[in-house]
Scaffold this active site. Structure first.
Site, mmCIF file in Angstrom:
data_model
loop_
_atom_site.group_PDB
_atom_site.id
_atom_site.type_symbol
_atom_site.label_atom_id
_atom_site.label_comp_id
_atom_site.label_asym_id
_atom_site.label_seq_id
_atom_site.Cartn_x
_atom_site.Cartn_y
_atom_site.Cartn_z
ATOM 1 N N CYS A 170 4.462 16.257 7.030
ATOM 2 C CA CYS A 170 4.510 17.405 7.926
ATOM 3 C C CYS A 170 5.548 18.426 7.505
ATOM 4 C CB CYS A 170 4.867 16.980 9.341
ATOM 5 S SG CYS A 170 3.734 15.785 10.028
ATOM 6 N N ASN A 175 8.581 15.802 11.932
ATOM 7 C CA ASN A 175 8.284 15.391 10.563
ATOM 8 C C ASN A 175 8.924 14.022 10.353
ATOM 9 O OD1 ASN A 175 9.508 16.389 7.277
ATOM 10 N ND2 ASN A 175 7.753 15.149 7.806
ATOM 11 N N GLY A 176 8.092 13.035 10.069
ATOM 12 C CA GLY A 176 8.615 11.684 9.863
ATOM 13 C C GLY A 176 7.731 10.685 10.569
ATOM 14 N N CYS A 235 15.089 10.792 1.472
ATOM 15 C CA CYS A 235 13.863 10.400 0.755
ATOM 16 C C CYS A 235 13.870 10.965 -0.661
ATOM 17 C CB CYS A 235 12.647 10.916 1.515
ATOM 18 S SG CYS A 235 11.122 10.767 0.587
ATOM 19 N N SER A 294 1.986 19.305 -10.394
ATOM 20 C CA SER A 294 3.048 18.365 -10.017
ATOM 21 C C SER A 294 3.896 17.904 -11.199
ATOM 22 C CB SER A 294 2.439 17.159 -9.300
ATOM 23 O OG SER A 294 1.471 16.539 -10.123
ATOM 24 N N CYS A 302 5.029 3.992 2.041
ATOM 25 C CA CYS A 302 6.097 4.659 2.794
ATOM 26 C C CYS A 302 5.777 4.544 4.277
ATOM 27 C CB CYS A 302 6.175 6.138 2.412
ATOM 28 S SG CYS A 302 7.441 7.004 3.363
#
Ligand code: AMP
Length: 462
Positions: free
Chosen positions: A8, A108-109, A248, A295, A394
């Protein structure tokens, strides 16, 4: 309950005449953190105005929606989730009318003990609308009789374990919170709005500030509650004993935008360092270094610089891939990857190519890419991964498949090499990755690579 892993972006602003437009732009800049749904809640004369929908920011909001989202404060959220089900109810920000007025939350999380908290709350009569973990916080706040929102949060948050960066809009405040582990990023800034005054802004990543011309002030600290009102910004702490830090590391490996500063470090520079260290740890005689776009680009630059091998864009990416496309009726080999990535045979034919990507998760993308590179005439393909083998899922807000689908959790590096059909395959070491982010496993969470989860994990509860 399904497994619930979210990626998010959050954004918030206070004291801005164009609050909802700034929030829209802040979400636009952070689209990479979540593409499934988007929402904005603004505050006007003590009441909330909400607009949310499925899809990309550009699809969810139209001029008329932004005109309706009046007020000088707003929060917004982009979400990606792997879960099916009643998606509409899970679109954030979540909002509700509580005893002390309207409250909207963007998260977010992931709360790893959400299921247990949910069960307890249901016993006390809470009625849940969606299936997401964030709703637990709303209910914990609803059960509190205090009219001091900071106190309510200080009592609620220690009951929730896991990763949370939060933006909360109440009737008279914008609140920004980062969990005591500091898993997810959250930054505070100021945007000039004329006459020497400024609005306050909060975002997951600094790239959102760049777009709206806001100045980075500082990170919200792990365990900090920053509340912003018409008198300014005030800092309080989440109560309870201090935790170890667990920033993270995957934000630096893959997740964050390279033009952001995350945990005080340039993501672009740390990715280049990952590539440099990868080259030191895993050299190979070759003719060129080719990134898997986008990436793998910064790490490939680092690898090229360190190894002295020329950097070539041997694979070109089509940037205009939508969510869906009509497949040809007759099968085209590797169509799914080809529509996005096209190797240039003029560049790689007859060459020994080092291909650099940021991570290897299931291995299926890499396998297809190598097949295309070989078909384009490469003589040798040496696959280099600018992070260690991904061996664990995760539970803190990054969407990863289950352990059974993580190729490095099930197979040796030699078996993976064989599966993806590379001539050689090697990864960055955990130590090399930590060196690249100027940190250690004491302050970063690298659980997806080293299995050291900073919180207790009960997979059934997630
Ligand atoms: P695969 O090994 O086929 O699962 O795909 C690996 C590719 O997925 C790499 O190019 C990564 O850049 C990308 N990737 C890694 N983690 C994620 C994630 N959480 N969400 C989306 N893409 C990812």
């Amino acid at each position: 309950m399904h497994s619930w892993h979210e990626e998010c972006a959050i954004f918030g602003t206070w004291g801005d005449p164009e609050a909802s437009r700034m929030t829209y732009l802040g979400l636009y800049a952070q689209q990479h953190r979540g593409q499934e749904s988007s929402g904005i809640v603004s505050l006007h004369e003590g009441a909330q105005i909400v607009h949310k929908g499925m899809g990309l920011v550009g699809d969810v909001f139209h001029e008329s929606d932004l005109q309706r989202l009046v007020g000088t404060a707003a929060i917004g959220h982009n979400r990606y989730s792997t879960t099916g089900g009643s998606l509409q109810d899970n679109i954030q920000p979540l909002s509700a009318e509580l005893l002390n007025g309207p409250v909207a939350i963007g998260h977010n999380g992931n709360f790893v003990n959400a299921q247990a908290v949910r069960d307890e709350l249901k016993k006390k009569g809470s009625i849940f609308q969606g299936t997401n973990d964030t709703e637990c916080l709303l209910h914990l706040l609803a059960h509190n009789r205090s009219d001091d929102m900071i106190k309510c949060l200080q009592e609620a948050l220690p009951q929730l374990v896991g990763a949370y960066s939060l933006v909360i809009l109440t009737k008279d405040k914008l609140i920004a919170i980062r969990d005591p582990f500091g898993f997810r990023p959250l930054v505070l800034g100021q945007r000039p709005i004329g006459d020497g005054s400024f609005s306050w802004v909060v975002a997951s990543e600094t790239c959102a500030f760049d777009l709206i011309g806001a100045k980075f002030v500082r990170e919200v600290e792990p365990g900090e509650i920053v509340s912003i009102d018409n008198k300014g910004a005030h800092s309080a702490r989440i109560l309870g004993k201090p935790q170890r830090l667990a920033k993270c590391v995957f934000e630096h490996v893959y997740f964050a935008r390279p033009d952001s500063q995350v945990f005080g470090l340039s993501v672009y520079e740390s990715r280049k360092r990952m590539g440099e260290i990868l080259a030191i740890e895993n050299p190979v005689p070759a003719d060129m270094v080719v990134p898997v776009p986008d990436s793998g680009v910064p790490a490939a630059i680092g690898y090229s610089r360190q190894s002295g091998l020329p950097f070539e864009l041997g694979i070109i990416r089509n940037h205009y891939i939508g969510r869906t496309f009509i497949q040809p009726s007759q099968s085209i080999r590797s169509f799914g990857v080809k529509i996005k990535l096209n190797p240039q045979s003029e560049v790689i034919r007859g060459k020994r190519v080092v291909v650099v990507d940021d991570s290897l998760v299931r291995g299926t993308t890499s396998q297809k890419i190598i097949r295309l590179i070989r078909a384009a005439g490469a003589k040798e393909v040496h696959f280099r991964i600018a992070s260690p083998p991904t061996t664990g899922p995760c539970y803190y807000g990054v969407d990863t498949p289950r352990k059974s689908q993580l190729i490095a959790a099930q197979h040796s590096i030699e078996e993976i090499r064989e599966f993806i059909d590379a001539d050689t395959l090697s990864y960055l070491s955990v130590e090399g990755m930590m060196k690249a982010v100027h940190g250690s496993e004491k302050e970063f969470c690298a659980a997806c690579f080293d299995g050291n989860y900073p919180t207790p994990i009960n997979e059934e509860n997630i």
